[in-house]
Design a protein around this motif. Structure first.
Motif, mmCIF file in Angstrom:
data_model
loop_
_atom_site.group_PDB
_atom_site.id
_atom_site.type_symbol
_atom_site.label_atom_id
_atom_site.label_comp_id
_atom_site.label_asym_id
_atom_site.label_seq_id
_atom_site.Cartn_x
_atom_site.Cartn_y
_atom_site.Cartn_z
ATOM 1 N N ALA A 297 0.812 -1.220 0.000
ATOM 2 C CA ALA A 297 0.000 0.000 0.000
ATOM 3 C C ALA A 297 0.847 1.272 0.000
ATOM 4 O O ALA A 297 0.405 2.317 -0.487
ATOM 5 C CB ALA A 297 -0.930 0.002 1.217
ATOM 6 N N TYR A 298 2.044 1.184 0.530
ATOM 7 C CA TYR A 298 2.854 2.385 0.762
ATOM 8 C C TYR A 298 3.064 3.249 -0.487
ATOM 9 O O TYR A 298 2.889 4.475 -0.425
ATOM 10 C CB TYR A 298 4.196 1.977 1.369
ATOM 11 N N PRO A 299 3.431 2.691 -1.657
ATOM 12 C CA PRO A 299 3.680 3.558 -2.825
ATOM 13 C C PRO A 299 2.445 4.329 -3.287
ATOM 14 O O PRO A 299 2.572 5.358 -3.950
ATOM 15 C CB PRO A 299 4.137 2.574 -3.909
ATOM 16 N N LEU A 300 1.261 3.843 -2.930
ATOM 17 C CA LEU A 300 0.039 4.506 -3.367
ATOM 18 C C LEU A 300 -0.136 5.870 -2.716
ATOM 19 O O LEU A 300 -0.734 6.775 -3.301
ATOM 20 C CB LEU A 300 -1.182 3.628 -3.047
ATOM 21 N N LEU A 312 1.192 7.802 7.288
ATOM 22 C CA LEU A 312 1.510 6.841 6.236
ATOM 23 C C LEU A 312 1.535 5.422 6.787
ATOM 24 O O LEU A 312 1.922 5.196 7.938
ATOM 25 C CB LEU A 312 2.878 7.160 5.623
ATOM 26 N N PRO A 313 1.114 4.419 5.974
ATOM 27 C CA PRO A 313 1.234 3.028 6.416
ATOM 28 C C PRO A 313 2.707 2.674 6.637
ATOM 29 O O PRO A 313 3.567 3.031 5.829
ATOM 30 C CB PRO A 313 0.628 2.230 5.256
ATOM 31 N N ASP A 314 3.003 2.013 7.717
ATOM 32 C CA ASP A 314 4.383 1.714 8.092
ATOM 33 C C ASP A 314 4.539 0.207 8.236
ATOM 34 O O ASP A 314 4.075 -0.375 9.216
ATOM 35 C CB ASP A 314 4.724 2.429 9.406
ATOM 36 N N PHE A 315 5.184 -0.428 7.247
ATOM 37 C CA PHE A 315 5.329 -1.886 7.325
ATOM 38 C C PHE A 315 6.282 -2.306 8.428
ATOM 39 O O PHE A 315 6.282 -3.451 8.854
ATOM 40 C CB PHE A 315 5.758 -2.474 5.970
ATOM 41 N N GLU A 316 7.100 -1.373 8.910
ATOM 42 C CA GLU A 316 7.976 -1.716 10.036
ATOM 43 C C GLU A 316 7.220 -1.718 11.355
ATOM 44 O O GLU A 316 7.731 -2.204 12.361
ATOM 45 C CB GLU A 316 9.142 -0.728 10.092
ATOM 46 N N ALA A 317 5.988 -1.157 11.356
ATOM 47 C CA ALA A 317 5.186 -1.126 12.580
ATOM 48 C C ALA A 317 4.185 -2.274 12.640
ATOM 49 O O ALA A 317 3.353 -2.330 13.541
ATOM 50 C CB ALA A 317 4.439 0.208 12.680
ATOM 51 N N LEU A 466 2.477 0.769 -8.188
ATOM 52 C CA LEU A 466 2.858 -0.290 -7.255
ATOM 53 C C LEU A 466 4.313 -0.706 -7.464
ATOM 54 O O LEU A 466 4.832 -0.659 -8.578
ATOM 55 C CB LEU A 466 1.942 -1.497 -7.432
ATOM 56 N N ASP A 467 4.939 -1.125 -6.406
ATOM 57 C CA ASP A 467 6.329 -1.590 -6.453
ATOM 58 C C ASP A 467 6.319 -3.093 -6.761
ATOM 59 O O ASP A 467 5.830 -3.885 -5.949
ATOM 60 C CB ASP A 467 6.977 -1.329 -5.096
#
Length: 476
Positions: A297-300, A312-317, A466-467
Motif C-alpha cells: 500500500a505504501y507507494p500509493l 503513512l502506512p508503516d510496514f515496520e510497525a 505499485l512496487d
C-alpha cells in the motif's frame, strides 16, 4: 459475516482510555492501527465514567451518547460492534447513526438533491471556465466550498463564502489550478445560481443539511460523542455537532487524513478546536495488516500531501508477516477464477471473511455474483446497508467507498481498469490523488491477503504506481 474480534487493550490504547477529562480528543493513526477498536474501547470507558457520575450526583437525565459514522455500511458495522461494547442500562441513551440520518432527525423531513441532479444544475454555470472533463471536479469544488465555509441556506449571501477567495485549497490537489477569477465565478455566479435552482425545486443538498442542523433547536445535548472516519466530515458537519454538545462533554474524532476520499478539508482552528498536543493521541502500531500488505500500500500514498492528521502506512510497525499480495493480469473472469482458486487453497473459508471490492456498484458485480454462486460460496452485499449481516456468509460484495472503516481477512480488487479510475494527467491532479488514497484505503482493509486484478492494455494507472518487489504477478 464476521466483525472485528474482541481485543484486550494494548499499552498504546490504554493511554487513550485513561484520558477521561472532558473536552475534545483527536485519535490519529494509519490504516490498521486500531483506531475504530480504540474508539469503541474509549466509548465503553466514557459511558462507564458518565454513568458513575450520574449515580454519584443523583441526576435524573440519562447519559446521552452519539456515535456518528460517514456512511450506512459503516453505521451497520459499528452498531454491531457497539452492542458488545456498551452496557445495557436504562440510564443510557445511545444513538449510532450516519451524520445525514442524525442531521435529518434535527431538521425534519427534507428533500435532498442527488449527485447527478447537482451536477446537472451546475453544468450551465461551469461551462464558461471548465472543460467537459473538469466539470465533475468543479462539482466537487462547490461541495468543498460549501462544506468549509459557513453560510445561511435560507437567506443565502455569497459574501459568506468570500474566505474561499484567498484560502489555501489544501486537500484538493494542485490541478486543475483554481485561480482567483475562477473562484469568483464560483461563489458569485455558479453557487448562487445553484442555490436558486434548489430553492425552485424545493430541495436542499448535503451542505445545506449541515447548516440547518447547526441552527436547529437542540432537543437533547450529548455527553459523549464519537465521530469515526472524521477525515471525510466537512467543517460545517463538525460545527453542527458542536451545537448539540452538553457542557461538559467528551467528544472524540477518529481519523487519518491519508484515507480522505471526499472533497472535505479544514483546519481544526477553523471550527474553534485548539488541537493542542495533549488532546491528540497517535496510534503507530499496525495491528491489522501484515508487513507485506503495508509495503504494498505504501507507494500509493507516498509523496501525497500528508496534512496535519495524516499517517503513512508503516510496514515496520506491523506485528505480523504473511504472503505477498497477488496481482493478476488477464480477463475479468480469469482474474476472479485465479483469485478464488488461491483463496480455496490458502484461506480458511470456514472462519475467514472475504470482501470483493469495486469502484462502482450495481451491474459491476454481476460477474462476481455468478462466480460466487457457481463456487457455492455464501455471500452478502454491503453497499449502503445499515444493518450488518449476521448470517453465515463468508464473502461480501461492496463498493470501495462503502468499505471505509471496515476490516476483512481477505480483500479482492478485480477489474482495476483505467475506465473505472479516470483522472487528469497534470502533476498533482486532484482526481488521481483521490484515487490513490481510495485504493490504499481499500488495500488497508485486509488482515491476511490482498489480490488485485487488471486486464493488460486496459489497466488503471494505479497499477503502475505499485512496487513490483512487493507483489506476486500471475498472468492468466
Amino acid at each position: 459475516m464476521r466483525t472485528l474480534p474482541t481485543v484486550t487493550p494494548t499499552p498504546e490504547q490504554l493511554k487513550v482510555l485513561a484520558d477521561v477529562k472532558p473536552g475534545f480528543r483527536i485519535i490519529r493513526g494509519a490504516a490498521g492501527s486500531g483506531k475504530t477498536t480504540t474508539a469503541l474501547l474509549r466509548l465503553k470507558e466514557q459511558i462507564r465514567v458518565r454513568l458513575d457520575r450520574r449515580e454519584r450526583l443523583g441526576h435524573d437525565a440519562p447519559v446521552r451518547v452519539l456515535v456518528l459514522t460517514f456512511n450506512r455500511t459503516l453505521e451497520g458495522y459499528i452498531t454491531e460492534l457497539a452492542r458488545n461494547s456498551a452496557p445495557q442500562d436504562d440510564a443510557l441513551d445511545l444513538e449510532i447513526k450516519t451524520f445525514s440520518r442524525w442531521a435529518r432527525s434535527l431538521v425534519g423531513r427534507v428533500d435532498i438533491v442527488g449527485g447527478d441532479e447537482t451536477s446537472a444544475m451546475l453544468r450551465p454555470h461551469t461551462d464558461g471556465f471548465a472543460t467537459n472533463r473538469q466539470h465533475e471536479f468543479f462539482v466537487d469544488e462547490v461541495q468543498y466550498v460549501m462544506g468549509r465555509f459557513e453560510y445561511d441556506p435560507v437567506n443565502f449571501d455569497p459574501d459568506d463564502l468570500s474566505g474561499y477567495l484567498t484560502v489555501d485549497r489544501e486537500g484538493r490537489g494542485k490541478a486543475p489550478r483554481v485561480a482567483r477569477p475562477t473562484r469568483e465565478k464560483l461563489i458569485y455566479g455558479a453557487i448562487p445560481a445553484y442555490m436558486d435552482s434548489k430553492r425552485q425545486r424545493g430541495k436542499i443538498d448535503w451542505s445545506d443539511l449541515s447548516m440547518l442542523a447547526a441552527a436547529a433547536a437542540s432537543y437533547k445535548a450529548y455527553d459523549v460523542v464519537i465521530v469515526d472516519e472524521a477525515q471525510d466530515f466537512s467543517a460545517n458537519q463538525i460545527r453542527a455537532i458542536q451545537q448539540h454538545l452538553q457542557d461538559p462533554h467528551n467528544t472524540t474524532f477518529v481519523l487519518d487524513a491519508v484515507q480522505r476520499i471526499y472533497p472535505q478539508y479544514f483546519k481544526w482552528r477553523e471550527v474553534g478546536i485548539n488541537a493542542r498536543p495533549e488532546i491528540i493521541h497517535t496510534l503507530k502500531t499496525n495491528y491489522r495488516n501484515t508487513a507485506e500488505i503495508a509495503a504494498f500500500a505504501y507507494p500509493l500514498v507516498n509523496g501525497l500531501p500528508l496534512e496535519d492528521d495524516g499517517t503513512l502506512p508503516d510496514f515496520e510497525a506491523c506485528r505480523r508477516s504473511g504472503s505477498k499480495p497477488l496481482v493478476v493480469a488477464g480477463k475479468y473472469s480469469d482474474q476472479l477464477r485465479i483469485m478464488i482458486d488461491r483463496l480455496e487453497l490458502t484461506a480458511d473459508l470456514e472462519n475467514d471473511s472475504v470482501i470483493l471490492l469495486q469502484t462502482r456498484g450495481g451491474g459491476w458485480f454481476s460477474e462476481a455474483r455468478k462466480v460466487l454462486a457457481q463456487r457455492v460460496i455464501p455471500y452478502c452485499e454491503l453497499t449502503r446497508q445499515n444493518e450488518w449481516p449476521t448470517g453465515p456468509e463468508v464473502a461480501a460484495l461492496c463498493t470501495i467507498h462503502s468499505a471505509k472503516g471496515l476490516e476483512f481477512d481477505h480483500v479482492l480488487l478485480p477489474g482495476l481498469s483505467q475506465r473505472v479510475t479516470p483522472h487528469g494527467t497534470d502533476d498533482g491532479d486532484a482526481d488521481l490523488e483521490r484515487l490513490r488514497r481510495m485504493m490504499a484505503m481499500a488495500v488497508g482493509r485486509a488482515r491476511k491477503s490482498v489480490m488485485v486484478g487488471y486486464k493488460p492494455g486496459e489497466e488503471s494507472s494505479l497499477i503502475g504506481l505499485l512496487d513490483p518487489s512487493t507483489y506476486e504477478l500471475v498472468s492468466a
